[in-house]
Design a protein around this motif. Sequence first.
Motif, PDB file in Angstrom:
ATOM      1  N   GLN A   1      25.113  44.692  53.200  1.00 19.94           N
ATOM      2  CA  GLN A   1      23.977  43.767  53.187  1.00 19.94           C
ATOM      3  C   GLN A   1      23.184  43.877  51.882  1.00 19.94           C
ATOM      4  O   GLN A   1      21.968  43.939  51.879  1.00 19.94           O
ATOM      5  CB  GLN A   1      23.077  44.007  54.391  1.00 19.94           C
ATOM      6  CG  GLN A   1      23.773  43.735  55.701  1.00 19.94           C
ATOM      7  CD  GLN A   1      22.882  43.981  56.894  1.00 19.94           C
ATOM      8  OE1 GLN A   1      21.722  44.362  56.773  1.00 19.94           O
ATOM      9  NE2 GLN A   1      23.429  43.757  58.070  1.00 19.94           N
ATOM     10  N   GLY A   2      23.909  43.912  50.778  1.00 18.35           N
ATOM     11  CA  GLY A   2      23.273  43.947  49.474  1.00 18.35           C
ATOM     12  C   GLY A   2      22.724  45.294  49.050  1.00 18.35           C
ATOM     13  O   GLY A   2      22.097  45.408  48.008  1.00 18.35           O
ATOM     14  N   GLN A   3      22.919  46.324  49.857  1.00 23.13           N
ATOM     15  CA  GLN A   3      22.424  47.660  49.523  1.00 23.13           C
ATOM     16  C   GLN A   3      23.588  48.639  49.533  1.00 23.13           C
ATOM     17  O   GLN A   3      24.540  48.473  50.270  1.00 23.13           O
ATOM     18  CB  GLN A   3      21.373  48.115  50.535  1.00 23.13           C
ATOM     19  CG  GLN A   3      20.146  47.241  50.552  1.00 23.13           C
ATOM     20  CD  GLN A   3      19.124  47.764  51.555  1.00 23.13           C
ATOM     21  OE1 GLN A   3      19.152  48.912  51.957  1.00 23.13           O
ATOM     22  NE2 GLN A   3      18.220  46.901  51.955  1.00 23.13           N
ATOM     23  N   ARG A   4      23.486  49.668  48.709  1.00 22.24           N
ATOM     24  CA  ARG A   4      24.499  50.725  48.700  1.00 22.24           C
ATOM     25  C   ARG A   4      24.130  51.741  49.767  1.00 22.24           C
ATOM     26  O   ARG A   4      22.973  52.115  49.912  1.00 22.24           O
ATOM     27  CB  ARG A   4      24.555  51.417  47.332  1.00 22.24           C
ATOM     28  CG  ARG A   4      24.933  50.532  46.171  1.00 22.24           C
ATOM     29  CD  ARG A   4      26.266  49.870  46.271  1.00 22.24           C
ATOM     30  NE  ARG A   4      27.379  50.818  46.214  1.00 22.24           N
ATOM     31  CZ  ARG A   4      28.641  50.461  46.431  1.00 22.24           C
ATOM     32  NH1 ARG A   4      28.960  49.232  46.713  1.00 22.24           N
ATOM     33  NH2 ARG A   4      29.590  51.359  46.367  1.00 22.24           N
ATOM     34  N   THR A   5      25.113  52.154  50.530  1.00 22.15           N
ATOM     35  CA  THR A   5      24.898  53.174  51.546  1.00 22.15           C
ATOM     36  C   THR A   5      26.027  54.186  51.450  1.00 22.15           C
ATOM     37  O   THR A   5      27.110  53.858  50.971  1.00 22.15           O
ATOM     38  CB  THR A   5      24.822  52.553  52.964  1.00 22.15           C
ATOM     39  OG1 THR A   5      24.466  53.559  53.897  1.00 22.15           O
ATOM     40  CG2 THR A   5      26.135  51.919  53.369  1.00 22.15           C
ATOM     41  N   SER A   6      25.771  55.376  51.864  1.00 25.69           N
ATOM     42  CA  SER A   6      26.812  56.399  51.840  1.00 25.69           C
ATOM     43  C   SER A   6      26.602  57.326  53.025  1.00 25.69           C
ATOM     44  O   SER A   6      25.548  57.336  53.649  1.00 25.69           O
ATOM     45  CB  SER A   6      26.774  57.194  50.534  1.00 25.69           C
ATOM     46  OG  SER A   6      25.549  57.884  50.425  1.00 25.69           O
ATOM     47  N   GLY A   7      27.635  58.071  53.321  1.00 26.36           N
ATOM     48  CA  GLY A   7      27.553  59.025  54.415  1.00 26.36           C
ATOM     49  C   GLY A   7      28.113  60.354  53.971  1.00 26.36           C
ATOM     50  O   GLY A   7      28.936  60.400  53.060  1.00 26.36           O
ATOM     51  N   PRO A   8      27.715  61.413  54.610  1.00 26.71           N
ATOM     52  CA  PRO A   8      28.165  62.753  54.219  1.00 26.71           C
ATOM     53  C   PRO A   8      29.482  63.145  54.885  1.00 26.71           C
ATOM     54  O   PRO A   8      29.613  64.226  55.419  1.00 26.71           O
ATOM     55  CB  PRO A   8      27.017  63.635  54.722  1.00 26.71           C
ATOM     56  CG  PRO A   8      26.543  62.931  55.952  1.00 26.71           C
ATOM     57  CD  PRO A   8      26.692  61.460  55.642  1.00 26.71           C
ATOM     58  N   TRP A   9      30.462  62.233  54.868  1.00 25.81           N
ATOM     59  CA  TRP A   9      31.700  62.500  55.586  1.00 25.81           C
ATOM     60  C   TRP A   9      32.801  62.924  54.642  1.00 25.81           C
ATOM     61  O   TRP A   9      32.817  62.604  53.471  1.00 25.81           O
ATOM     62  CB  TRP A   9      32.131  61.256  56.353  1.00 25.81           C
ATOM     63  CG  TRP A   9      31.034  60.745  57.227  1.00 25.81           C
ATOM     64  CD1 TRP A   9      30.444  61.390  58.259  1.00 25.81           C
ATOM     65  CD2 TRP A   9      30.370  59.490  57.113  1.00 25.81           C
ATOM     66  NE1 TRP A   9      29.456  60.606  58.816  1.00 25.81           N
ATOM     67  CE2 TRP A   9      29.395  59.449  58.134  1.00 25.81           C
ATOM     68  CE3 TRP A   9      30.510  58.400  56.275  1.00 25.81           C
ATOM     69  CZ2 TRP A   9      28.573  58.348  58.325  1.00 25.81           C
ATOM     70  CZ3 TRP A   9      29.682  57.312  56.463  1.00 25.81           C
ATOM     71  CH2 TRP A   9      28.724  57.302  57.470  1.00 25.81           C
ATOM     72  N   GLN A  10      33.774  63.591  55.217  1.00 26.28           N
ATOM     73  CA  GLN A  10      34.931  64.034  54.453  1.00 26.28           C
ATOM     74  C   GLN A  10      35.829  62.838  54.139  1.00 26.28           C
ATOM     75  O   GLN A  10      35.744  61.787  54.756  1.00 26.28           O
ATOM     76  CB  GLN A  10      35.725  65.069  55.255  1.00 26.28           C
ATOM     77  CG  GLN A  10      35.078  66.433  55.322  1.00 26.28           C
ATOM     78  CD  GLN A  10      33.895  66.481  56.278  1.00 26.28           C
ATOM     79  OE1 GLN A  10      33.813  65.712  57.209  1.00 26.28           O
ATOM     80  NE2 GLN A  10      32.968  67.399  56.030  1.00 26.28           N
ATOM     81  N   HIS A  11      36.708  63.051  53.172  1.00 23.91           N
ATOM     82  CA  HIS A  11      37.634  61.997  52.766  1.00 23.91           C
ATOM     83  C   HIS A  11      38.494  61.522  53.932  1.00 23.91           C
ATOM     84  O   HIS A  11      38.800  60.334  54.039  1.00 23.91           O
ATOM     85  CB  HIS A  11      38.520  62.469  51.609  1.00 23.91           C
ATOM     86  CG  HIS A  11      37.762  62.677  50.334  1.00 23.91           C
ATOM     87  ND1 HIS A  11      37.303  61.625  49.584  1.00 23.91           N
ATOM     88  CD2 HIS A  11      37.375  63.799  49.707  1.00 23.91           C
ATOM     89  CE1 HIS A  11      36.664  62.096  48.534  1.00 23.91           C
ATOM     90  NE2 HIS A  11      36.688  63.423  48.580  1.00 23.91           N
TER      91      HIS A  11
END
Length: 75
Positions: free
Chosen positions: A5-15
């Motif tokens: 939705q137009g924003q960068r998001t990330s999560g602390p998950w493994q590959h």
Amino acid sequence: SLGLQGQRTSGPWQHQFWDWLQEMAASRGQSLASLVQNIDHKRDGGLSSALRLFVLAELKKETAVVKTDIKPLDH
């Protein structure tokens, strides 16, 4: 990280987690971003929890298929 939705998001998950999500998206003919966006629209809690629960549900389906050799019903 992932654009949502137009924003960068990330999560602390493994590959491995991202690999599973990517495989699940591909099996549906979707991009990873599209799958995450669909999960995002349907979630009740936080996005990371919704993603974890989605992966868990999909892995449970796959396990049922392996154990019984019967394809699960899609409702």
